[in-house]
Design a protein around this motif. Structure first.
Motif, PDB file in Angstrom:
ATOM      1  N   GLU A   1      23.636   1.475  28.592  1.00  0.00           N
ATOM      2  CA  GLU A   1      24.283   0.457  27.951  1.00  0.00           C
ATOM      3  C   GLU A   1      23.456  -0.797  27.762  1.00  0.00           C
ATOM      4  N   VAL A   2      22.826  -1.320  28.583  1.00  0.00           N
ATOM      5  CA  VAL A   2      21.975  -2.541  28.422  1.00  0.00           C
ATOM      6  C   VAL A   2      20.707  -2.594  27.890  1.00  0.00           C
ATOM      7  N   SER A   3      20.102  -1.252  28.334  1.00  0.00           N
ATOM      8  CA  SER A   3      18.714  -1.060  27.810  1.00  0.00           C
ATOM      9  C   SER A   3      18.722  -1.315  26.267  1.00  0.00           C
ATOM     10  N   ARG A   4      19.537  -0.241  25.820  1.00  0.00           N
ATOM     11  CA  ARG A   4      19.627   0.128  24.317  1.00  0.00           C
ATOM     12  C   ARG A   4      19.853  -1.439  23.526  1.00  0.00           C
ATOM     13  N   SER A   5      20.932  -2.276  24.020  1.00  0.00           N
ATOM     14  CA  SER A   5      21.012  -3.581  23.340  1.00  0.00           C
ATOM     15  C   SER A   5      19.786  -4.130  23.597  1.00  0.00           C
ATOM     16  N   VAL A   6      19.247  -4.605  24.397  1.00  0.00           N
ATOM     17  CA  VAL A   6      17.960  -5.355  24.698  1.00  0.00           C
ATOM     18  C   VAL A   6      16.835  -4.819  23.967  1.00  0.00           C
ATOM     19  N   ILE A   7      16.616  -3.637  23.970  1.00  0.00           N
ATOM     20  CA  ILE A   7      15.520  -2.955  23.244  1.00  0.00           C
ATOM     21  C   ILE A   7      15.594  -3.236  21.698  1.00  0.00           C
ATOM     22  N   SER A   8      16.537  -3.229  21.241  1.00  0.00           N
ATOM     23  CA  SER A   8      17.197  -3.485  19.789  1.00  0.00           C
ATOM     24  C   SER A   8      16.679  -5.010  19.644  1.00  0.00           C
ATOM     25  N   ALA A   9      17.207  -5.911  20.383  1.00  0.00           N
ATOM     26  CA  ALA A   9      16.911  -7.263  20.074  1.00  0.00           C
ATOM     27  C   ALA A   9      15.344  -7.490  20.363  1.00  0.00           C
ATOM     28  N   MET A  10      14.335  -6.607  21.169  1.00  0.00           N
ATOM     29  CA  MET A  10      13.123  -6.948  21.155  1.00  0.00           C
ATOM     30  C   MET A  10      12.495  -6.440  19.855  1.00  0.00           C
ATOM     31  N   LEU A  11      12.962  -5.207  19.448  1.00  0.00           N
ATOM     32  CA  LEU A  11      12.469  -4.737  18.178  1.00  0.00           C
ATOM     33  C   LEU A  11      12.513  -5.761  17.137  1.00  0.00           C
ATOM     34  N   ALA A  12      13.873  -6.467  17.197  1.00  0.00           N
ATOM     35  CA  ALA A  12      14.447  -7.215  15.806  1.00  0.00           C
ATOM     36  C   ALA A  12      13.319  -8.391  15.598  1.00  0.00           C
ATOM     37  N   ARG A  13      12.934  -8.984  17.098  1.00  0.00           N
ATOM     38  CA  ARG A  13      11.823  -9.997  17.193  1.00  0.00           C
ATOM     39  C   ARG A  13      10.506  -9.483  16.897  1.00  0.00           C
ATOM     40  N   ASP A  14      10.261  -8.174  17.150  1.00  0.00           N
ATOM     41  CA  ASP A  14       8.929  -7.454  17.000  1.00  0.00           C
ATOM     42  C   ASP A  14       7.866  -8.424  17.623  1.00  0.00           C
ATOM     43  N   ASP A  15       8.069  -8.923  18.871  1.00  0.00           N
ATOM     44  CA  ASP A  15       7.350  -9.759  19.871  1.00  0.00           C
ATOM     45  C   ASP A  15       6.845  -9.003  21.142  1.00  0.00           C
ATOM     46  N   GLY A  16       7.474  -7.805  21.121  1.00  0.00           N
ATOM     47  CA  GLY A  16       7.061  -6.851  22.466  1.00  0.00           C
ATOM     48  C   GLY A  16       8.292  -7.378  23.440  1.00  0.00           C
ATOM     49  N   GLY A  17       8.217  -7.006  24.797  1.00  0.00           N
ATOM     50  CA  GLY A  17       9.107  -7.309  25.787  1.00  0.00           C
ATOM     51  C   GLY A  17       8.737  -6.171  27.125  1.00  0.00           C
ATOM     52  N   HIS A  18       9.666  -6.305  27.898  1.00  0.00           N
ATOM     53  CA  HIS A  18       9.403  -5.715  29.275  1.00  0.00           C
ATOM     54  C   HIS A  18      10.836  -5.127  29.980  1.00  0.00           C
TER      55      HIS A  18
ATOM     56  N   THR B   1      12.100   6.080  31.945  1.00  0.00           N
ATOM     57  CA  THR B   1      10.675   5.215  32.172  1.00  0.00           C
ATOM     58  C   THR B   1       9.527   5.547  31.479  1.00  0.00           C
ATOM     59  N   LYS B   2       9.041   6.601  31.694  1.00  0.00           N
ATOM     60  CA  LYS B   2       7.997   7.245  30.975  1.00  0.00           C
ATOM     61  C   LYS B   2       7.994   7.468  29.612  1.00  0.00           C
ATOM     62  N   SER B   3       9.137   8.123  29.283  1.00  0.00           N
ATOM     63  CA  SER B   3       9.576   8.408  27.928  1.00  0.00           C
ATOM     64  C   SER B   3       9.621   7.302  27.131  1.00  0.00           C
ATOM     65  N   LEU B   4      10.459   6.148  27.477  1.00  0.00           N
ATOM     66  CA  LEU B   4      10.530   4.997  26.708  1.00  0.00           C
ATOM     67  C   LEU B   4       9.024   4.277  26.743  1.00  0.00           C
ATOM     68  N   ALA B   5       8.345   4.111  27.634  1.00  0.00           N
ATOM     69  CA  ALA B   5       6.869   3.552  27.617  1.00  0.00           C
ATOM     70  C   ALA B   5       6.093   3.922  26.626  1.00  0.00           C
ATOM     71  N   ILE B   6       6.080   5.374  26.479  1.00  0.00           N
ATOM     72  CA  ILE B   6       5.536   6.139  25.409  1.00  0.00           C
ATOM     73  C   ILE B   6       6.040   5.760  24.114  1.00  0.00           C
ATOM     74  N   GLU B   7       7.408   5.729  24.030  1.00  0.00           N
ATOM     75  CA  GLU B   7       7.998   5.598  22.443  1.00  0.00           C
ATOM     76  C   GLU B   7       7.713   4.273  22.127  1.00  0.00           C
ATOM     77  N   TYR B   8       7.714   3.267  23.043  1.00  0.00           N
ATOM     78  CA  TYR B   8       7.421   1.968  22.615  1.00  0.00           C
ATOM     79  C   TYR B   8       6.299   1.247  22.759  1.00  0.00           C
ATOM     80  N   ALA B   9       5.049   1.845  23.316  1.00  0.00           N
ATOM     81  CA  ALA B   9       3.993   1.447  23.808  1.00  0.00           C
ATOM     82  C   ALA B   9       3.369   0.551  22.404  1.00  0.00           C
ATOM     83  N   THR B  10       3.420   1.153  21.338  1.00  0.00           N
ATOM     84  CA  THR B  10       2.627   0.343  20.127  1.00  0.00           C
ATOM     85  C   THR B  10       3.526  -0.582  19.555  1.00  0.00           C
ATOM     86  N   ARG B  11       4.742  -0.837  20.099  1.00  0.00           N
ATOM     87  CA  ARG B  11       5.532  -1.932  19.838  1.00  0.00           C
ATOM     88  C   ARG B  11       5.423  -3.189  20.877  1.00  0.00           C
TER      89      ARG B  11
END
Length: 237
Positions: free
Chosen positions: A110-127, A159-169
């Motif tokens: 619930e929370v990660s999906r919304s937070v990652i969406s916000a990180m992608l919209a800013r295109d400035d990375g995140g953790h 954790t591993k799946s998302l790390a790879i999915e968003y590594a280049t972002r």
């Protein structure tokens, strides 16, 4: 506020590890959205306290919206909310399953999906940092924990799946897998049972967890890591 100040969202922040992480991120200069079933008590203008059940659909979007409105960005999410129920497998009830899945898995989603969406919209990375348990890969005959392994094992995998999915972002995803930590759940250990479960022969302290999370926060070349903070449990007995 300074638009360049980083912002962390921390779930499970009403007490224990979550509350300590709020203080730690504030000490790093982050603004923090701190959420728990009970809103954390604070007079700090750099902390937005939100009472919320992060397993409820829609909560993640509301948390992110409130964070963006107050602070303008989201840089880090620490998924600290969770529960642990120890029972023999056949004694778990449907209610146990719903509570543990909700607190440990649905809240992450619930929370990660919304937070990652916000990180992608800013295109400035995140953790994103998740909290797991060493029982996932070091089962203990004295602590039946099938639901913990089922749910927290899922966090290790994603954790591993998302790390790879968003590594280049520029979005990193890591997990801290814990042994027994001295918190309100385990405030004392008078017979030494909990300490004896760790090769170093002591329970972990909240500060041990905070140090591990802050290391990951400040380690830009680390992603997809399952970092064990367990006094050697994962190495063996």
């Amino acid at each position: 506020m300074n638009a360049t100040r980083k912002v962390a969202v921390i779930t499970g922040a009403s007490g224990g590890i979550g509350a300590a992480l709020v203080k730690a991120y504030r000490a790093l200069g982050y603004a923090v959205t701190a959420t728990g079933r009970t809103a954390p008590s604070t007079s700090d203008p750099g902390v937005l306290a939100v009472a919320a059940d992060v397993a409820e659909p829609g909560t993640g979007a509301r948390l992110v919206e409130a964070t963006l409105e107050r602070f303008g960005r989201v840089d880090t999410l620490v998924n600290c909310a969770g529960v642990f129920v120890s029972k023999p497998f056949t004694e778990y009830t449907d209610a146990d399953y719903e509570v543990v899945m909700g607190s440990n898995v649905r809240s992450f989603f619930e929370v990660s999906r919304s937070v990652i969406s916000a990180m992608l919209a800013r295109d400035d990375g995140g953790h994103v940092v998740n909290i797991s348990t060493s029982l996932v890969d070091n089962a203990d005959v004295e602590v039946p924990s099938a639901l913990a392994s089922l749910t927290k094992g899922g966090l290790n995998g994603v954790t591993k799946s998302l790390a790879i999915e968003y590594a280049t972002r520029g979005i990193r995803v890591n997990t801290v897998a814990l042994g027994v930590i001295r918190t309100p759940m385990h405030p004392t250990d008078p017979d030494g049972f909990q300490a004896a479960r760790h090769p170093v022969r002591r329970m972990g302290e909240v500060d041990d967890v905070v140090r591990a999370v802050l290391y990951l926060e400040q380690a830009p070349f680390v992603t997809g890591e399952i970092s064990h903070v367990d006094g050697g449990q994962s190495a063996g007995h």
